[in-house]
Motif scaffolding. Sequence first.
Motif, mmCIF file in Angstrom:
data_model
loop_
_atom_site.group_PDB
_atom_site.id
_atom_site.type_symbol
_atom_site.label_atom_id
_atom_site.label_comp_id
_atom_site.label_asym_id
_atom_site.label_seq_id
_atom_site.Cartn_x
_atom_site.Cartn_y
_atom_site.Cartn_z
ATOM 1 N N PHE A 52 16.658 -25.206 24.252
ATOM 2 C CA PHE A 52 17.968 -24.806 23.726
ATOM 3 C C PHE A 52 19.089 -25.749 24.150
ATOM 4 N N GLY A 53 18.810 -26.672 25.047
ATOM 5 C CA GLY A 53 19.829 -27.634 25.447
ATOM 6 C C GLY A 53 19.372 -28.506 26.588
ATOM 7 N N SER A 54 20.039 -29.629 26.730
ATOM 8 C CA SER A 54 19.668 -30.588 27.765
ATOM 9 C C SER A 54 20.313 -30.291 29.113
ATOM 10 N N VAL A 55 21.227 -29.319 29.152
ATOM 11 C CA VAL A 55 21.932 -28.979 30.387
ATOM 12 C C VAL A 55 21.528 -27.571 30.823
ATOM 13 N N GLY A 56 21.009 -27.483 32.041
ATOM 14 C CA GLY A 56 20.647 -26.192 32.599
ATOM 15 C C GLY A 56 21.729 -25.723 33.555
ATOM 16 N N LEU A 57 22.175 -24.496 33.376
ATOM 17 C CA LEU A 57 23.219 -23.922 34.222
ATOM 18 C C LEU A 57 22.620 -22.844 35.110
ATOM 19 N N LEU A 58 23.010 -22.848 36.363
ATOM 20 C CA LEU A 58 22.669 -21.792 37.291
ATOM 21 C C LEU A 58 23.848 -20.823 37.257
ATOM 22 N N VAL A 59 23.588 -19.576 36.894
ATOM 23 C CA VAL A 59 24.688 -18.637 36.684
ATOM 24 C C VAL A 59 24.497 -17.365 37.503
ATOM 25 N N ALA A 60 25.629 -16.759 37.876
ATOM 26 C CA ALA A 60 25.611 -15.431 38.481
ATOM 27 C C ALA A 60 25.571 -14.445 37.325
ATOM 28 N N ARG A 61 24.675 -13.468 37.406
ATOM 29 C CA ARG A 61 24.459 -12.552 36.282
ATOM 30 C C ARG A 61 24.640 -11.107 36.747
ATOM 31 N N LEU A 62 25.513 -10.396 36.061
ATOM 32 C CA LEU A 62 25.760 -8.974 36.278
ATOM 33 C C LEU A 62 25.231 -8.260 35.049
ATOM 34 N N LYS A 63 24.108 -7.555 35.193
ATOM 35 C CA LYS A 63 23.432 -7.008 34.019
ATOM 36 C C LYS A 63 23.926 -5.631 33.603
ATOM 37 N N GLY A 64 24.415 -4.816 34.507
ATOM 38 C CA GLY A 64 24.832 -3.466 34.122
ATOM 39 C C GLY A 64 23.653 -2.646 33.628
ATOM 40 N N GLU A 65 23.874 -1.858 32.563
ATOM 41 C CA GLU A 65 22.799 -1.042 31.980
ATOM 42 C C GLU A 65 21.874 -1.943 31.185
ATOM 43 N N THR A 66 20.562 -1.823 31.450
ATOM 44 C CA THR A 66 19.600 -2.691 30.781
ATOM 45 C C THR A 66 18.629 -1.893 29.927
ATOM 46 N N GLU A 67 18.049 -2.575 28.961
ATOM 47 C CA GLU A 67 17.026 -2.002 28.091
ATOM 48 C C GLU A 67 16.012 -3.099 27.819
#
Length: 156
Positions: A112-127
């Motif tokens: 999907f792209g040549s740049v990989g980002l490390l991100v903080a993820r807040l998922k909340g309610e998941t399914e």
Amino acid sequence: FVQSVLEAHGRLESSKDPSIDSRLGAVATDDMVFLTEKLLELQTRFKAAGKPIHVDIAFHYTRQGNIEQIKTVGLMSRSERKANNVAAVSRNGSVFGDGVYTSNNPFCYRHFGSVGLLVARLKGETETLPHEGMSSLQIRKRNIDTVIGNKGESNS
């Protein structure tokens, strides 16, 4: 938390360690503070709504042409970009509906792209959903913040 993030950012920016890839970088400090404030505000809203507030680390791949915009406004879903009058530089698919797509595996979805980002993820309610996903309307009606899906991609 914010102070430790700022200190880690400073160490990365000032590092002369040859073992650190020269392509590795962080967003500007003021942008990082802004994005961290947005994360903490959302975490506060989730807590008030009784939603899970755990933050974890994930990976997001994008094209180089998207980086400057991401550094200043963060990762946004199509509907968030529209609501904030932010034009998309480029778009990918949306198998599981409108959203920002991340992965636990740093090797998945590199296409999907040549740049990989490390991100903080807040998922909340998941399914968790099968490949077909569900419509954005169904997701909003069910008050789901994060859809977990497996598109069957390989890890190579």
